[in-house]
Design an enzyme around this catalytic site. Structure first.
Site, PDB file in Angstrom:
ATOM      1  N   ASP A  91      39.597  50.250  25.408  1.00  0.00           N
ATOM      2  CA  ASP A  91      40.129  51.389  24.678  1.00  0.00           C
ATOM      3  C   ASP A  91      39.340  52.646  24.997  1.00  0.00           C
ATOM      4  O   ASP A  91      38.176  52.584  25.388  1.00  0.00           O
ATOM      5  CB  ASP A  91      40.043  51.124  23.168  1.00  0.00           C
ATOM      6  CG  ASP A  91      41.251  50.332  22.685  1.00  0.00           C
ATOM      7  OD1 ASP A  91      42.334  50.531  23.267  1.00  0.00           O
ATOM      8  OD2 ASP A  91      41.091  49.511  21.759  1.00  0.00           O
ATOM      9  N   ASP A 113      38.092  54.589  23.043  1.00  0.00           N
ATOM     10  CA  ASP A 113      37.319  55.004  21.873  1.00  0.00           C
ATOM     11  C   ASP A 113      35.871  54.537  21.996  1.00  0.00           C
ATOM     12  O   ASP A 113      35.467  54.002  23.021  1.00  0.00           O
ATOM     13  CB  ASP A 113      37.973  54.471  20.590  1.00  0.00           C
ATOM     14  CG  ASP A 113      38.019  52.944  20.585  1.00  0.00           C
ATOM     15  OD1 ASP A 113      37.411  52.326  21.496  1.00  0.00           O
ATOM     16  OD2 ASP A 113      38.657  52.374  19.686  1.00  0.00           O
ATOM     17  N   GLU A 132      39.986  44.145  26.650  1.00  0.00           N
ATOM     18  CA  GLU A 132      39.299  44.108  25.375  1.00  0.00           C
ATOM     19  C   GLU A 132      40.260  43.603  24.300  1.00  0.00           C
ATOM     20  O   GLU A 132      41.295  44.210  24.041  1.00  0.00           O
ATOM     21  CB  GLU A 132      38.835  45.543  25.055  1.00  0.00           C
ATOM     22  CG  GLU A 132      38.322  45.745  23.668  1.00  0.00           C
ATOM     23  CD  GLU A 132      38.150  47.239  23.360  1.00  0.00           C
ATOM     24  OE1 GLU A 132      38.371  48.079  24.263  1.00  0.00           O
ATOM     25  OE2 GLU A 132      37.802  47.557  22.216  1.00  0.00           O
ATOM     26  N   ASP A 141      34.145  52.115  20.522  1.00  0.00           N
ATOM     27  CA  ASP A 141      33.901  50.687  20.705  1.00  0.00           C
ATOM     28  C   ASP A 141      34.272  50.240  22.112  1.00  0.00           C
ATOM     29  O   ASP A 141      33.569  49.442  22.730  1.00  0.00           O
ATOM     30  CB  ASP A 141      34.689  49.872  19.675  1.00  0.00           C
ATOM     31  CG  ASP A 141      34.071  50.013  18.288  1.00  0.00           C
ATOM     32  OD1 ASP A 141      32.835  50.205  18.224  1.00  0.00           O
ATOM     33  OD2 ASP A 141      34.816  49.955  17.299  1.00  0.00           O
TER      34      ASP A 141
END
Ligand code: 0RA
Length: 692
Positions: free
Chosen positions: A546, A548, A473, A550
């Site tokens: 990640d 997280d 990403e 997103d």
């Protein structure tokens, strides 16, 4: 099969009654061959082999029904493991066989391939490798009882360990004479065969699958309209209710049964009869014989996109098609192009580039059809003999189907139905051509290097099962990933733009998406229906996002994309997610990592002992992959010895599709709502589900 010659009966007969016994011995030797290599005759000794025995008998009864002499078959699975097949046909002949001097019934049950003469003749239900005859059932049974109703009596012949005779209670008397066990009405006729499979010959877990029996019985009913087949299961531990199948409409009913989408038309029936000539050996001499071939076709279009076409010869399914199928497909394509789509305006533009013709696939989009041809002595070809080979049948089917479909398109069919088919097939052509054009344009336009690979791909040197494509990403993580990888077998593909939501996008939108394009190209195995796992340039695909919200979203989108367009990769267990930690700390020279707040606190508690105070343990929080240095990234995502990969399953992918959808719904809403939702709903964020 016109004449029945037992392959084992090559030895000269001795004279008189002696020859009679010599025959019996040879017969037993023939059946012994089946016991030596059962797989050769029934395709295996598991459940399929057992089912084959049952079907050998049912096929014979179906033949009798298809010839118009029977309309009822009853199959009973008894408690003691025996199976009985009963029909109300003419009854297998019981008169003395001229050569063998035993009843025709005994010949049928003891001589390999004797079925041709007594089991419905040239229109036999059993084709291909099968159709070895009822004697194979006897060969693999410990006991068999055959009863024939005809000439005002029920006649019985038994076999114990393949030896003919009569069984009364527990006593067995060998012999060739049929027992006349009961007087019955002169008009009552039929055959009942009950057999006890030799359990020693089959795998211990071999069992008859009821659903398989149902499916086949139903199919037989579609092929012989008016035939009633009753199934009765008396086996201990099975709770199947008796069932009876019958079809009046024949293959039209089959088409109705197979239709899943909403129908665009009624069922179109096509039929005709034509003669042809072929050279066949008769008594060793090649002779021209005239054949009559009946063609029956039923079809309808539905709003679905898949195609369901089944073909048969007599009552034999031809799963590989053959000449009848080829004639049908050519006729359909021809009639559609010449008549149905002749003056369609939407296709005029394509005509300029000569791209307006519907292909076989276009024509068959949403088509449900059954094709049946009936003629004596069909030839089969192909490895599994599941393909009709008789050449003359192709042009016969072509002629009949072409003429009648032309008529249907040209005014016989209901206007509204014809129009619906025209619209559907027009769209099929237009979509195929435009999608292909877009694909071609995309290929040209996409940022491909001189290698034909996406420019942003940092490829590895060796491909194959031990190589992997790591999808990263963002560009910032791509740098350290490239630096920390083993460039021998690890390729890095950074994602820059948004990954399309394949769960709701059209094919065109997916192909338009640069990230999807890059992925398909890098993997090099195609996409969608054309995806070929064997062509995959990498052994594994690793998604590195990640930890997280997103990152989780992107992972969902990637997984959904692979689920929809690269399914075999997932099915083969070749897709993984790398799990970067959220926190890291160093205590006493050791590095510790944590994947959630809870885990961080738990580790802190464990480490805080003696002089070491919890508040002195300082955790560093990773905000994103891009913030890790090369060593950190290598340790948690690249180095096979230290990283944690989670294998993504089809189940994960299905959940991802839903999550991706809900993401869409939640987009623009309060971030905290989104976060809560994801933490609760995305299996991909579940630390407990990690396999370490
Ligand atoms: C050929 C001739 C005749 C009967 C049969 C075949 C026959 C075979 C099977 C196999 C299962 N059930 C069957 N029922 C009948 C008799 C011809 C005649 O009686 O004229």
């Amino acid at each position: 099969m016109v004449s029945a010659v037992a392959p084992t009966r090559t030895r000269k007969k001795t004279s008189g009654s002696n020859g009679y016994d010599a025959d019996a011995i040879q017969t037993l030797e023939g059946l012994e061959a089946v016991r030596k290599r059962p797989g050769m005759y029934i395709g295996g000794t598991g459940s399929a082999g057992l089912l084959h025995l049952v079907w050998e008998l049912i096929d014979n009864a179906v033949d009798e029904a298809s010839a118009g002499f029977a309309n009822r078959i009853e199959v009973t699975f008894h408690r003691d493991g025996s199976v009985e097949v009963a029909d109300n046909g003419r009854g297998i002949p019981i008169d003395k066989h001229a050569k063998r001097k035993v009843s025709a019934l005994e010949v049928v049950l003891t001589e390999l391939h004797a079925g041709g003469k007594f089991g419905g003749g040239a229109y036999g239900a059993s084709g291909g490798l099968h159709g070895v005859g009822a004697s194979v059932v006897n060969a693999l049974s410990t006991k068999l009882v055959a009863e024939v109703d005809r000439d005002g009596a029920t006649h019985r012949l038994c076999f114990q360990d393949r030896v003919a005779g009569q069984i009364n209670g527990s006593s067995f008397k060998p012999g060739h004479t049929l027992d006349r066990i009961k007087a019955i009405s002169k008009t009552k006729t039929g055959t009942r065969v009950r057999f006890w499979p030799d359990t020693e010959m089959f795998d211990p877990e071999a069992a008859i699958d009821w659903d398989e029996v149902r499916t086949r019985a139903l199919r037989a009913c579609f092929l012989v309209p008016g035939l009633k087949i009753k199934l009765v299961d008396k086996r201990a531990g099975y709770n199947n209710d008796p069932e009876e199948f019958v079809s009046r409409g024949g293959i039209a009913d089959l088409v109705d049964h197979l239709s899943t989408g909403d129908p665009l038309t009624g069922i179109i029936a096509i039929n005709g009869i034509e003669t042809f000539e072929e050279k066949v050996p008769v008594d060793g001499k090649m002779t021209m014989v005239a054949r009559e071939c009946t063609v029956d076709v039923a079809l309808r279009w539905t709003d679905a996109f898949d195609t369901k076409v089944q073909s048969f010869v007599n009552t034999i399914p031809t799963s590989e098609g053959g000449t009848h199928m080829a004639g049908f497909e050519q006729a359909m394509t021809r009639a559609v192009n010449d008549v149905l789509l002749k003056d369609v305006r939407k296709l005029a533009k394509l005509a300029k580039e000569n791209k307006h013709k519907a292909t076989k696939e276009d024509v068959q989009e949403g088509l449900v059809a059954a094709i049946k041809v009936t003629f004596p002595e069909p030839q089969f070809r192909g490895q599994t003999k599941q393909e009709l080979g008789t050449p003359a049948v192709q042009s016969i089917v072509y002629g009949i189907v072409k003429e009648q479909m032309t008529g249907w398109f040209d005014g016989e069919g209901k206007k509204a139905h014809v129009n619906r088919v025209r619209d559907k097939l027009t769209s099929a052509v237009v979509n195929r051509v435009t999608t292909k054009q877009q694909l071609d344009n995309k290929r040209k336009a996409a940022a491909m290097g001189s290698t034909g690979m996406p420019d942003k791909l940092a490829d590895c040197r060796s491909h194959g099962p031990d190589s992997e494509l790591i999808i990263v990403e963002g560009d910032s993580a791509a740098g350290p990933a490239k630096a920390g990888r083993n460039s021998e077998n690890m390729a890095i593909l950074p994602l820059r733009g948004k990954v399309v939501n394949a769960g709701k996008a059209s094919l065109k939108q997916v192909l338009d998406n640069a990230e999807a394009q890059a992925l398909f190209t890098a993997v090099g195995a195609g996409s969608g229906k054309e995806f070929n796992l064997a062509d995959s340039r990498y052994g594994r695909i690793v998604i590195l996002c990640d930890a997280d919200v997103d990152g989780s979203h992107i992972r969902c989108l990637l997984l959904t994309l692979m689920y929809k367009y690269m399914t075999p990769l997932l099915e083969a267990g070749r897709v993984f997610a790398a799990q970067p930690p959220l926190f890291t700390t160093k205590v006493g020279g050791e590095t510790y990592r944590a994947f959630s707040d809870q885990e961080r606190d738990a580790v802190t508690k464990k480490l805080a002992r003696g002089n070491r105070k919890a508040e002195n343990i300082k955790w560093q929080r990773f905000k994103g992959l891009g913030e890790m240095n090369v060593d950190e990234l290598a340790e948690c995502a690249l180095n096979p010895d230290t990283r944690i990969l989670r294998r993504l399953t089809m189940e994960d992918a299905k959940q991802s599709e839903q999550a991706a959808h809900l993401f869409e719904v939640l987009m623009g809403n309060d971030v905290s709502v989104r976060r809560d939702f994801l933490v609760q709903n995305s299996a991909l964020m579940d630390r407990d589900a990690l396999d370490i």
